[in-house]
Structures are given as C-alpha cells and as structure tokens.
Design an enzyme around this catalytic site. Structure first.
Site, PDB file in Angstrom:
ATOM      1  N   HIS A 148     -30.741  49.765  77.169  1.00 44.72           N
ATOM      2  CA  HIS A 148     -31.671  48.691  76.985  1.00 44.72           C
ATOM      3  C   HIS A 148     -31.434  48.696  75.485  1.00 44.72           C
ATOM      4  O   HIS A 148     -32.476  47.671  74.640  1.00 44.72           O
ATOM      5  CB  HIS A 148     -33.239  48.875  77.663  1.00 44.72           C
ATOM      6  CG  HIS A 148     -33.729  49.784  78.674  1.00 44.72           C
ATOM      7  ND1 HIS A 148     -33.505  50.508  79.113  1.00 44.72           N
ATOM      8  CD2 HIS A 148     -33.278  48.702  79.400  1.00 44.72           C
ATOM      9  CE1 HIS A 148     -33.557  50.921  79.964  1.00 44.72           C
ATOM     10  NE2 HIS A 148     -33.605  50.199  80.942  1.00 44.72           N
TER      11      HIS A 148
HETATM   12 FE1  FES Z   1     -34.092  52.326  77.644  1.00 42.60          FE
HETATM   13 FE2  FES Z   1     -32.743  53.949  76.107  1.00 42.60          FE
HETATM   14  S1  FES Z   1     -33.580  51.738  75.771  1.00 42.60           S
HETATM   15  S2  FES Z   1     -32.745  54.754  78.032  1.00 42.60           S
END
Ligand code: FES
Length: 182
Positions: A148
């Site tokens: 993410h």
């Molecule tokens: Fe979501 Fe690493 S940014 S698990």
C-alpha cells in the site's frame, strides 16, 4: 488329529496376528518418533519461539551491504549504512516524524552504522523492499512497502504511507563479529 490340527492352526493364526500387530505398532511408533520432531520444528511452541535467537556473522558485511535473515520465523533486515544514509537519517527533524526516533535510538551505542530491523511492514505485515534487493527504495532511500505504498527512510522510520510506526527494531547485541538477535 483334526482337533490337533485345528488347535495348531488357531495358534498359528494367533501368532501371526500378534506378529502383524506388533510390526504395525512398531512401524507406528517409528513413524510417530519421526513425525514428532518434524512437527516440533514446523510449529514450535510460543515458548520455544520466544527463546529462540538468530546469530549472524557480520564480519563480511561491507558498507552499503545488507543481509536478509529470519528471526522467529519473520524476516529481519541487517544493513551497514553508508555515510550518506547516516547523514540523511540524522538530518531529519525528529519532531516532525510520525514515530519520532533518532537513528541513535534505533541502533546500539558505537554501532550506529548497523541498522537491524524487522522486515515486516507495520501497516498490514507485508515484507518491504529494501536496498538489499537493489529495488525501489522509495522516496526516502530506505525501504518501500509495495502493498500500500509505505515509505521508510534510511533509519527505517515511517515517512509516508499508511504504516503507523517505524519498522520494529528487535532486541539484539553484537559481540566481535557476531550479531545475536533475540
Ligand atoms: Fe500496507 Fe505495507 S503499506 S502492508
């Protein structure tokens, strides 16, 4: 004669049964004996995990190099930071950080150049990419989580993205050329 033959036959059957049962049992015990250590290895108890340590020889770890190891079944990143990476980490206004920590607070006294962090993103647990892979290190030169988009800096502190905290620093010590994690 028929009676004797019958008795002998029954004895014979009984003996065979016993031998077969004994053989199967022995095989079963043998299989169990083999399986138990395997299962223990595959699923160590919480106590065993809590007590386990990881030892690494860091004598050959040069400046700018990293080692990816495993500690209590999770990835751990060990990196000998370059002077530029140390400089970049120390140039940051610590109070502006989401999880304020200096590089010195995240390393051992006298070993500020050796960064030891868990390779587990503090958002949802993905394994970040780092300098070790020579892949996308993200905007801040440290680690980047592709799940993410969390960016960690050269001290593995969260700088951008959804992760709430810095990559965790496990308990560790250094004696001579051996790094002991745990
Ligand atoms: Fe979501 Fe690493 S940014 S698990």
């Amino acid at each position: 004669n028929a009676e004797v033959a019958e008795v002998t036959g029954e004895d014979g059957v009984r003996r065979r049964d016993f031998i077969e049962i004994a053989a199967v049992s022995a095989a079963g015990v043998g299989a169990l004996a083999t399986l138990v250590p395997l299962v223990t290895q595959m699923s160590p108890s919480a106590d065993v995990l809590a007590e386990s340590t990881t030892e690494l020889d860091i004598s050959a770890l040069e400046v700018g190099q990293s080692i990816k190891a495993v500690f209590r079944k999770q990835p751990v990143f060990v990196r000998r930071l370059t002077s530029n990476e140390i400089e970049a980490a120390n140039a940051v206004d610590v109070d502006s950080l989401r999880d304020p920590q200096t590089l010195a607070e995240r390393t051992l006294p006298g070993h500020e150049e050796l960064l030891v962090v868990m390779g587990v993103c503090t958002h949802l647990g993905c394994v970040p990419l780092g300098a070790a892979e020579g892949e996308n290190k993200g905007e801040f030169g440290g680690y980047f989580c592709p799940c993410h988009g969390s960016h960690y800096d050269t001290a593995a502190r969260i700088r951008k993205g959804p992760a709430p905290t810095n990559l965790a620093v496990p308990e560790y010590s250094i004696s001579d050329t051996t790094l002991v994690i745990g």
